[in-house]
Design an enzyme around this catalytic site. Structure first.
Site, PDB file in Angstrom:
ATOM      1  N   SER A 114       1.162  -0.436  38.114  1.00 39.28           N
ATOM      2  CA  SER A 114       2.334  -1.065  37.490  1.00 39.28           C
ATOM      3  C   SER A 114       3.370   0.013  37.215  1.00 39.28           C
ATOM      4  O   SER A 114       3.003   1.172  36.966  1.00 39.28           O
ATOM      5  CB  SER A 114       1.938  -1.736  36.166  1.00 39.28           C
ATOM      6  OG  SER A 114       3.094  -2.094  35.419  1.00 39.28           O
TER       7      SER A 114
ATOM      8  N   TYR B  98      -2.342  -1.580  27.697  1.00 42.32           N
ATOM      9  CA  TYR B  98      -2.140  -1.780  29.142  1.00 42.32           C
ATOM     10  C   TYR B  98      -1.673  -0.511  29.850  1.00 42.32           C
ATOM     11  O   TYR B  98      -2.220  -0.130  30.904  1.00 42.32           O
ATOM     12  CB  TYR B  98      -1.101  -2.890  29.306  1.00 42.32           C
ATOM     13  CG  TYR B  98      -0.784  -3.323  30.717  1.00 42.32           C
ATOM     14  CD1 TYR B  98      -1.661  -4.122  31.443  1.00 42.32           C
ATOM     15  CD2 TYR B  98       0.433  -2.983  31.313  1.00 42.32           C
ATOM     16  CE1 TYR B  98      -1.344  -4.553  32.723  1.00 42.32           C
ATOM     17  CE2 TYR B  98       0.754  -3.415  32.587  1.00 42.32           C
ATOM     18  CZ  TYR B  98      -0.133  -4.202  33.291  1.00 42.32           C
ATOM     19  OH  TYR B  98       0.189  -4.625  34.558  1.00 42.32           O
TER      20      TYR B  98
HETATM   21  N1  LIG Z   1       3.051  -9.876  36.771  1.00 39.96           N
HETATM   22  C1  LIG Z   1       3.626  -8.684  36.581  1.00 39.96           C
HETATM   23  O1  LIG Z   1       4.782  -8.587  36.128  1.00 39.96           O
HETATM   24  C2  LIG Z   1       2.878  -7.423  36.917  1.00 39.96           C
HETATM   25  C3  LIG Z   1       3.581  -6.222  36.828  1.00 39.96           C
HETATM   26  C4  LIG Z   1       2.918  -5.048  37.124  1.00 39.96           C
HETATM   27  C5  LIG Z   1       1.592  -5.078  37.509  1.00 39.96           C
HETATM   28  N2  LIG Z   1       0.939  -6.273  37.585  1.00 39.96           N
HETATM   29  C6  LIG Z   1      -0.468  -6.233  37.990  1.00 39.96           C
HETATM   30  O2  LIG Z   1      -0.666  -7.109  39.079  1.00 39.96           O
HETATM   31  C7  LIG Z   1      -2.034  -7.533  39.093  1.00 39.96           C
HETATM   32  C8  LIG Z   1      -2.054  -9.046  39.234  1.00 39.96           C
HETATM   33  O3  LIG Z   1      -1.449  -9.600  38.071  1.00 39.96           O
HETATM   34  P1  LIG Z   1      -0.699 -10.991  38.053  1.00 39.96           P
HETATM   35  O4  LIG Z   1       0.581 -10.764  37.377  1.00 39.96           O
HETATM   36  O5  LIG Z   1      -0.756 -11.635  39.373  1.00 39.96           O
HETATM   37  O6  LIG Z   1      -1.610 -11.756  36.979  1.00 39.96           O
HETATM   38  P2  LIG Z   1      -2.518 -13.043  37.052  1.00 39.96           P
HETATM   39  O7  LIG Z   1      -1.792 -14.174  37.703  1.00 39.96           O
HETATM   40  O8  LIG Z   1      -3.038 -13.230  35.669  1.00 39.96           O
HETATM   41  O9  LIG Z   1      -3.695 -12.605  38.038  1.00 39.96           O
HETATM   42  C9  LIG Z   1      -4.780 -11.839  37.616  1.00 39.96           C
HETATM   43  C10 LIG Z   1      -5.958 -12.189  38.492  1.00 39.96           C
HETATM   44  O10 LIG Z   1      -7.056 -11.377  38.097  1.00 39.96           O
HETATM   45  C11 LIG Z   1      -8.182 -12.216  37.864  1.00 39.96           C
HETATM   46  N3  LIG Z   1      -9.054 -11.611  36.885  1.00 39.96           N
HETATM   47  C12 LIG Z   1      -8.773 -11.325  35.586  1.00 39.96           C
HETATM   48  N4  LIG Z   1      -9.840 -10.805  34.991  1.00 39.96           N
HETATM   49  C13 LIG Z   1     -10.819 -10.742  35.933  1.00 39.96           C
HETATM   50  C14 LIG Z   1     -12.161 -10.315  35.922  1.00 39.96           C
HETATM   51  N5  LIG Z   1     -12.739  -9.835  34.807  1.00 39.96           N
HETATM   52  N6  LIG Z   1     -12.870 -10.395  37.070  1.00 39.96           N
HETATM   53  C15 LIG Z   1     -12.308 -10.890  38.206  1.00 39.96           C
HETATM   54  N7  LIG Z   1     -11.046 -11.319  38.268  1.00 39.96           N
HETATM   55  C16 LIG Z   1     -10.312 -11.246  37.139  1.00 39.96           C
HETATM   56  C17 LIG Z   1      -7.560 -13.523  37.384  1.00 39.96           C
HETATM   57  O11 LIG Z   1      -8.420 -14.638  37.519  1.00 39.96           O
HETATM   58  P3  LIG Z   1      -9.448 -15.049  36.340  1.00 39.96           P
HETATM   59  O12 LIG Z   1      -8.795 -14.683  35.023  1.00 39.96           O
HETATM   60  O13 LIG Z   1      -9.616 -16.523  36.518  1.00 39.96           O
HETATM   61  O14 LIG Z   1     -10.694 -14.287  36.623  1.00 39.96           O
HETATM   62  C18 LIG Z   1      -6.397 -13.644  38.349  1.00 39.96           C
HETATM   63  O15 LIG Z   1      -6.855 -14.117  39.596  1.00 39.96           O
HETATM   64  C19 LIG Z   1      -2.646  -7.025  37.780  1.00 39.96           C
HETATM   65  O16 LIG Z   1      -3.352  -5.848  38.044  1.00 39.96           O
HETATM   66  C20 LIG Z   1      -1.432  -6.728  36.931  1.00 39.96           C
HETATM   67  O17 LIG Z   1      -1.703  -5.723  35.974  1.00 39.96           O
HETATM   68  C21 LIG Z   1       1.534  -7.448  37.290  1.00 39.96           C
END
Ligand SMILES: NC(=O)c1ccc[n+]([C@@H]2O[C@H](COP(=O)([O-])OP(=O)(O)OC[C@H]3O[C@@H](n4cnc5c(N)ncnc54)[C@H](OP(=O)(O)O)[C@@H]3O)[C@@H](O)[C@H]2O)c1
Length: 263
Positions: free
Chosen positions: A150, A163
């Protein structure tokens, strides 16, 4: 691969037909959009996340998509799942570690349990997947691992005590992986998104600057892989601003961040 100054840092990935991709943490958000984009390009995809309605909804949604439930915090379960994911794919060409958790936390709500959870999911979860797939990738001397960090990992931001450090560690980890795996012919990329509208960020109570859709994020990631980039960061206007801010001396950096965020 050529090692010239301007040569890509990874083997460029442009043709996804018949390639096998394991997306870990992809039932929603960026990972889910990445699954859709890769399927549209002809890849075969295994999507993992914990058991949920979202994961069940994905199963059977596309002939080239399979689902495999797992919790990345459970090292033994990940070790068992890895050969299953490989068996569902023609080859293991790409593993993307996008499982993540995010709870805003500042000093006023400092909570060790919340911090520990962030390390377990974001950092140790990534290590568990790596431990499960690296022997296979090294043995086949081809393939690519992608770590999702991130821009919050560049330098400290307000309310990111749980985080931010996990993402800084992932950036360091990806750099170390590239250093050692690139000479073996393996690709290593680091995705550093800015704000993307997903369930993860839905809790934010402020206007997120330069907010992107998961589809835009997925397109940026595919474009980065096609160029053979190591770091894939987006949207550029936002990520470059944070990179530039991050070069400032402490006093200037803190003054600007406090002014911009109102912290
Ligand atoms: N959205 C943003 O603005 C942003 C910015 C920078 C970085 N990121 C990074 O991008 C990545 C994806 O995030 P996102 O924004 O797409 O969020 P998201 O929609 O909440 O996706 C997170 C995914 O991880 C899974 N997950 C969470 N805990 C888990 C566990 N213990 N075991 C297996 N799967 C797990 C969730 O499914 P379940 O909870 O159902 O398991 C979901 O499929 C993350 O690493 C996040 O830190 C996001």
């Amino acid at each position: 691969m050529a090692m010239g100054l301007w040569a890509p840092l990874n083997p460029p990935l442009r043709d996804w037909h018949g390639r096998g991709v394991w997306l870990v943490g992809a039932s929603t958000g960026i990972g889910r959009a990445l699954a859709d984009a890769l399927l549209a390009q002809g890849a075969q995809v295994v999507v993992s996340a914990r058991p949920s309605a979202a994961l069940v909804g994905l199963a059977g949604s596309h002939p080239a998509l399979r689902t495999l439930a797992l919790d990345v915090t459970d090292a033994a379960a990940v070790a068992l799942a890895a050969p299953q994911a490989q068996a569902l794919l023609p080859r293991l060409d790409m593993v993307v570690m996008c499982a993540g958790t995010y709870t805003p936390m500042g000093v006023s709500d400092f909570d060790l349990a919340v911090i520990r959870r962030h390390w377990e999911v974001n950092y140790l979860g990534t290590l568990h997947v790596l431990a499960a797939v690296l022997p296979r990738l090294r043995a086949q001397a081809s393939g690519h691992v992608c770590v999702v960090g991130s821009v919050a990992g560049y330098r400290a931001l307000p309310k990111a005590l749980a985080y931010g450090p996990t993402k800084a560690a992932l950036i360091h980890l990806a750099q170390g992986l590239h250093l050692e795996l690139a000479p073996l012919g393996l690709g290593v990329s680091l995705v550093n998104p800015g704000f993307v509208a997903t369930p993860l960020t839905a809790q934010n109570d402020f206007t997120m600057p330069a907010l992107q859709t998961p589809t835009q994020a997925a397109q940026a990631i595919l474009a980065g892989w096609a160029r053979g980039d190591f770091e894939i960061h987006f949207p550029r206007r936002f990520s470059y601003t944070l990179k530039a801010l991050g070069c400032l001396p402490m006093r200037g950096y803190e003054a600007l961040v406090r002014r911009i965020t109102g912290a």
